[in-house]
Scaffold this motif. Structure first.
Motif, PDB file in Angstrom:
ATOM      1  N   GLU A 159       0.848  -1.186   0.000  1.00  0.00           N
ATOM      2  CA  GLU A 159       0.000   0.000   0.000  1.00  0.00           C
ATOM      3  C   GLU A 159       0.883   1.234   0.000  1.00  0.00           C
ATOM      4  O   GLU A 159       1.722   1.415   0.885  1.00  0.00           O
ATOM      5  N   LEU A 160       0.695   2.078  -1.008  1.00  0.00           N
ATOM      6  CA  LEU A 160       1.564   3.230  -1.194  1.00  0.00           C
ATOM      7  C   LEU A 160       1.363   4.255  -0.088  1.00  0.00           C
ATOM      8  O   LEU A 160       0.242   4.472   0.390  1.00  0.00           O
ATOM      9  N   GLN A 161       2.469   4.890   0.277  1.00  0.00           N
ATOM     10  CA  GLN A 161       2.455   5.956   1.256  1.00  0.00           C
ATOM     11  C   GLN A 161       2.374   7.308   0.534  1.00  0.00           C
ATOM     12  O   GLN A 161       2.543   7.396  -0.684  1.00  0.00           O
ATOM     13  N   GLU A 162       2.126   8.354   1.294  1.00  0.00           N
ATOM     14  CA  GLU A 162       2.015   9.690   0.699  1.00  0.00           C
ATOM     15  C   GLU A 162       3.279  10.061  -0.064  1.00  0.00           C
ATOM     16  O   GLU A 162       3.221  10.665  -1.142  1.00  0.00           O
ATOM     17  N   SER A 163       4.436   9.685   0.472  1.00  0.00           N
ATOM     18  CA  SER A 163       5.700   9.997  -0.202  1.00  0.00           C
ATOM     19  C   SER A 163       5.809   9.284  -1.545  1.00  0.00           C
ATOM     20  O   SER A 163       6.404   9.814  -2.494  1.00  0.00           O
ATOM     21  N   ASP A 164       5.244   8.078  -1.645  1.00  0.00           N
ATOM     22  CA  ASP A 164       5.250   7.358  -2.921  1.00  0.00           C
ATOM     23  C   ASP A 164       4.423   8.093  -3.966  1.00  0.00           C
ATOM     24  O   ASP A 164       4.810   8.187  -5.136  1.00  0.00           O
ATOM     25  N   LEU A 165       3.273   8.611  -3.555  1.00  0.00           N
ATOM     26  CA  LEU A 165       2.396   9.324  -4.486  1.00  0.00           C
ATOM     27  C   LEU A 165       3.047  10.614  -4.967  1.00  0.00           C
ATOM     28  O   LEU A 165       2.957  10.970  -6.146  1.00  0.00           O
ATOM     29  N   LEU A 166       3.714  11.311  -4.057  1.00  0.00           N
ATOM     30  CA  LEU A 166       4.357  12.570  -4.425  1.00  0.00           C
ATOM     31  C   LEU A 166       5.566  12.343  -5.322  1.00  0.00           C
ATOM     32  O   LEU A 166       5.872  13.171  -6.184  1.00  0.00           O
ATOM     33  N   GLY A 167       6.245  11.229  -5.137  1.00  0.00           N
ATOM     34  CA  GLY A 167       7.467  10.972  -5.891  1.00  0.00           C
ATOM     35  C   GLY A 167       7.259  10.253  -7.208  1.00  0.00           C
ATOM     36  O   GLY A 167       8.229  10.014  -7.938  1.00  0.00           O
ATOM     37  N   ASN A 168       6.025   9.898  -7.524  1.00  0.00           N
ATOM     38  CA  ASN A 168       5.733   9.165  -8.765  1.00  0.00           C
ATOM     39  C   ASN A 168       4.487   9.763  -9.412  1.00  0.00           C
ATOM     40  O   ASN A 168       3.373   9.235  -9.285  1.00  0.00           O
ATOM     41  N   GLU A 169       4.684  10.874 -10.121  1.00  0.00           N
ATOM     42  CA  GLU A 169       3.555  11.598 -10.705  1.00  0.00           C
ATOM     43  C   GLU A 169       2.800  10.775 -11.740  1.00  0.00           C
ATOM     44  O   GLU A 169       1.633  11.049 -12.022  1.00  0.00           O
ATOM     45  N   TRP A 170       3.438   9.759 -12.302  1.00  0.00           N
ATOM     46  CA  TRP A 170       2.774   8.947 -13.319  1.00  0.00           C
ATOM     47  C   TRP A 170       1.591   8.167 -12.743  1.00  0.00           C
ATOM     48  O   TRP A 170       0.713   7.729 -13.497  1.00  0.00           O
ATOM     49  N   LEU A 171       1.529   8.004 -11.418  1.00  0.00           N
ATOM     50  CA  LEU A 171       0.363   7.361 -10.819  1.00  0.00           C
ATOM     51  C   LEU A 171      -0.894   8.195 -11.061  1.00  0.00           C
ATOM     52  O   LEU A 171      -1.989   7.659 -11.232  1.00  0.00           O
ATOM     53  N   GLN A 172      -0.730   9.515 -11.088  1.00  0.00           N
ATOM     54  CA  GLN A 172      -1.846  10.393 -11.431  1.00  0.00           C
ATOM     55  C   GLN A 172      -2.299  10.129 -12.869  1.00  0.00           C
ATOM     56  O   GLN A 172      -3.498  10.126 -13.161  1.00  0.00           O
ATOM     57  N   LEU A 173      -1.344   9.888 -13.766  1.00  0.00           N
ATOM     58  CA  LEU A 173      -1.679   9.567 -15.154  1.00  0.00           C
ATOM     59  C   LEU A 173      -2.503   8.287 -15.227  1.00  0.00           C
ATOM     60  O   LEU A 173      -3.499   8.219 -15.962  1.00  0.00           O
ATOM     61  N   TYR A 174      -2.122   7.265 -14.465  1.00  0.00           N
ATOM     62  CA  TYR A 174      -2.873   6.011 -14.475  1.00  0.00           C
ATOM     63  C   TYR A 174      -4.308   6.242 -13.990  1.00  0.00           C
ATOM     64  O   TYR A 174      -5.264   5.687 -14.548  1.00  0.00           O
ATOM     65  N   ALA A 175      -4.461   7.057 -12.953  1.00  0.00           N
ATOM     66  CA  ALA A 175      -5.804   7.371 -12.467  1.00  0.00           C
ATOM     67  C   ALA A 175      -6.594   8.154 -13.517  1.00  0.00           C
ATOM     68  O   ALA A 175      -7.802   7.940 -13.691  1.00  0.00           O
ATOM     69  N   GLU A 176      -5.931   9.059 -14.233  1.00  0.00           N
ATOM     70  CA  GLU A 176      -6.602   9.817 -15.288  1.00  0.00           C
ATOM     71  C   GLU A 176      -7.070   8.898 -16.411  1.00  0.00           C
ATOM     72  O   GLU A 176      -8.136   9.113 -17.003  1.00  0.00           O
ATOM     73  N   PHE A 177      -6.286   7.870 -16.720  1.00  0.00           N
ATOM     74  CA  PHE A 177      -6.730   6.881 -17.700  1.00  0.00           C
ATOM     75  C   PHE A 177      -8.016   6.209 -17.228  1.00  0.00           C
ATOM     76  O   PHE A 177      -8.959   6.017 -18.004  1.00  0.00           O
ATOM     77  N   ALA A 178      -8.049   5.832 -15.954  1.00  0.00           N
ATOM     78  CA  ALA A 178      -9.241   5.180 -15.415  1.00  0.00           C
ATOM     79  C   ALA A 178     -10.446   6.123 -15.465  1.00  0.00           C
ATOM     80  O   ALA A 178     -11.560   5.717 -15.835  1.00  0.00           O
ATOM     81  N   PHE A 179     -10.239   7.369 -15.100  1.00  0.00           N
ATOM     82  CA  PHE A 179     -11.304   8.381 -15.135  1.00  0.00           C
ATOM     83  C   PHE A 179     -11.825   8.547 -16.563  1.00  0.00           C
ATOM     84  O   PHE A 179     -13.032   8.628 -16.805  1.00  0.00           O
ATOM     85  N   HIS A 180     -10.901   8.580 -17.517  1.00  0.00           N
ATOM     86  CA  HIS A 180     -11.265   8.686 -18.931  1.00  0.00           C
ATOM     87  C   HIS A 180     -12.078   7.476 -19.384  1.00  0.00           C
ATOM     88  O   HIS A 180     -13.084   7.618 -20.104  1.00  0.00           O
ATOM     89  N   VAL A 181     -11.666   6.280 -18.972  1.00  0.00           N
ATOM     90  CA  VAL A 181     -12.384   5.068 -19.365  1.00  0.00           C
ATOM     91  C   VAL A 181     -13.796   5.077 -18.795  1.00  0.00           C
ATOM     92  O   VAL A 181     -14.762   4.701 -19.471  1.00  0.00           O
ATOM     93  N   ARG A 182     -13.939   5.532 -17.542  1.00  0.00           N
ATOM     94  CA  ARG A 182     -15.274   5.573 -16.919  1.00  0.00           C
ATOM     95  C   ARG A 182     -16.185   6.575 -17.621  1.00  0.00           C
ATOM     96  O   ARG A 182     -17.389   6.348 -17.755  1.00  0.00           O
ATOM     97  N   TRP A 183     -15.623   7.698 -18.089  1.00  0.00           N
ATOM     98  CA  TRP A 183     -16.426   8.748 -18.703  1.00  0.00           C
ATOM     99  C   TRP A 183     -16.051   8.952 -20.164  1.00  0.00           C
ATOM    100  O   TRP A 183     -16.058  10.072 -20.670  1.00  0.00           O
ATOM    101  N   ARG A 184     -15.738   7.874 -20.843  1.00  0.00           N
ATOM    102  CA  ARG A 184     -15.315   7.955 -22.240  1.00  0.00           C
ATOM    103  C   ARG A 184     -16.378   8.659 -23.080  1.00  0.00           C
ATOM    104  O   ARG A 184     -17.553   8.298 -23.064  1.00  0.00           O
ATOM    105  N   GLY A 185     -15.950   9.675 -23.828  1.00  0.00           N
ATOM    106  CA  GLY A 185     -16.876  10.453 -24.643  1.00  0.00           C
ATOM    107  C   GLY A 185     -17.317  11.751 -23.991  1.00  0.00           C
ATOM    108  O   GLY A 185     -17.874  12.621 -24.666  1.00  0.00           O
TER     109      GLY A 185
END
Length: 336
Positions: A225-251
């Motif tokens: 389970e990622l810690q806050e420091s992991d989230l801050l140090g790996n901005e690409w995790l935000q990209l992965y979440a944005e992909f998921a958000f896009h898939v949920r609301w595609r179009g």
């Protein structure tokens, strides 16, 4: 035995195939061995409607010399690569995400820190299947502010029968000068090595983790389970979440207005266990991410919603290749 003479329909199908994509694009040989829809021939042109052969030859030269990235518009109903421009920095949103995915893949493999500056253009394969995007963009390495022109070819494939969405990069690179090149080298560069990925990361996506499953698996060292420091140090995790958000609301046309997303919990799973320290799982070429997040500025539903997403990341060890398989659903915030 007499030579077989191809029919007019066969010739036109071959011309259509050549026009759709570069000769060895993943659009015709996907990493997941994806099926092609049957060609019923309904869109074949009559002889009087065909373009002059010299125009087609020039178009094909551009495709071959640039690997599909620098191609003039050819108004041909048989299909082919069609140049497009961005409406703004985020629109279409999927092109923005695909650009960042190509850069992310390059950064992972080259240990660089390039960031997207601007998308110049993107070409799409009209009438092709799966759907391919040839994107040219500006990027800069934030460690030394070195600018570059970057190219990525991204292929998408919805899997409605399994309920998730797949996207992969077949090229992620600094811009290559146009010109003749060995077709075999380009084909090998694009081709996915499915045998390089363990079966653990293939097939249907796993189920969402229950608390008991997570507790039992964590003891075996497969989950972290990622810690806050992991989230801050790996901005690409935000990209992965944005992909998921896009898939949920595609179009949905206004997704950028709900960014940035607010991460609530991220758990990463790998086949391997016992990494020390455990956050090294984030550097694995193959992993499954379980994410919970909210939209950061309201929500498309107009209600407080928490999103759950599973994202499977796989790499075959070849430069420029990464696959994301994404599944996402929404829950009322009070249900967590």
């Amino acid at each position: 035995m007499a030579d077989t003479i191809p029919s007019s329909g066969d010739e036109q199908r071959e011309r259509k195939r050549k026009l759709e994509t570069p000769s060895c694009s993943a659009s015709s040989a996907s990493p997941k061995s994806l099926p092609f829809p049957a060609d019923d021939g309904d869109d074949l042109l009559s002889e009087e409607d065909e373009l002059a052969s010299d125009e087609e030859e020039e178009y094909q030269r551009q495709v071959d010399d640039s690997d599909g990235f620098d191609v003039d518009y050819l108004p041909h109903p048989l299909g082919g690569l069609v140049p497009n421009e961005m409406k703004d920095d985020y629109s279409p949103f999927y092109t923005f995400l695909y650009s960042k995915l190509g850069i992310h893949c390059y950064n992972l493999q080259k240990e660089t820190n390039f960031k997207l500056i601007r998308i110049h253009k993107y070409n799409t394969n009209k009438g092709g299947y799966p759907f391919a995007f040839y994107i040219t963009l500006d990027a800069a390495d934030t460690r030394n502010n070195t600018p570059c022109t970057f190219q990525t070819c991204v292929v998408e494939y919805p899997t409605p029968e399994w309920g998730y969405f797949s996207v992969w990069t077949e090229l992620s690179r600094l811009k290559v000068p146009n010109g003749p090149r060995a077709t075999s080298d380009v084909c090998n560069e694009r081709r996915w090595r499915d045998e390089a990925v363990d079966d653990f990361y293939k097939g249907k996506m796993p189920n969402w983790l229950t608390k008991d499953e997570l507790a039992a698996a964590t003891d075996k060292g497969q989950y972290y389970e990622l810690q806050e420091s992991d989230l801050l140090g790996n901005e690409w995790l935000q990209l992965y979440a944005e992909f998921a958000f896009h898939v949920r609301w595609r179009g949905h046309g206004g997704l950028p207005s709900f960014l940035p997303l607010k991460m609530k919990k991220v758990i990463v799973q790998t086949l391997e266990s016992g990494e020390d320290p455990p956050h090294l799982k984030l550097k694995s070429n193959n992993a499954i991410f379980y994410m919970s997040f909210r939209a950061g500025n309201g929500d498309p539903t107009g209600m407080p919603v928490v999103y759950h997403a599973m994202i499977r990341e796989t790499m075959d060890g070849k430069p420029g290749h990464i696959v994301l398989e994404v599944q996402c659903w929404a829950c009322k915030a009070s249900s967590e």
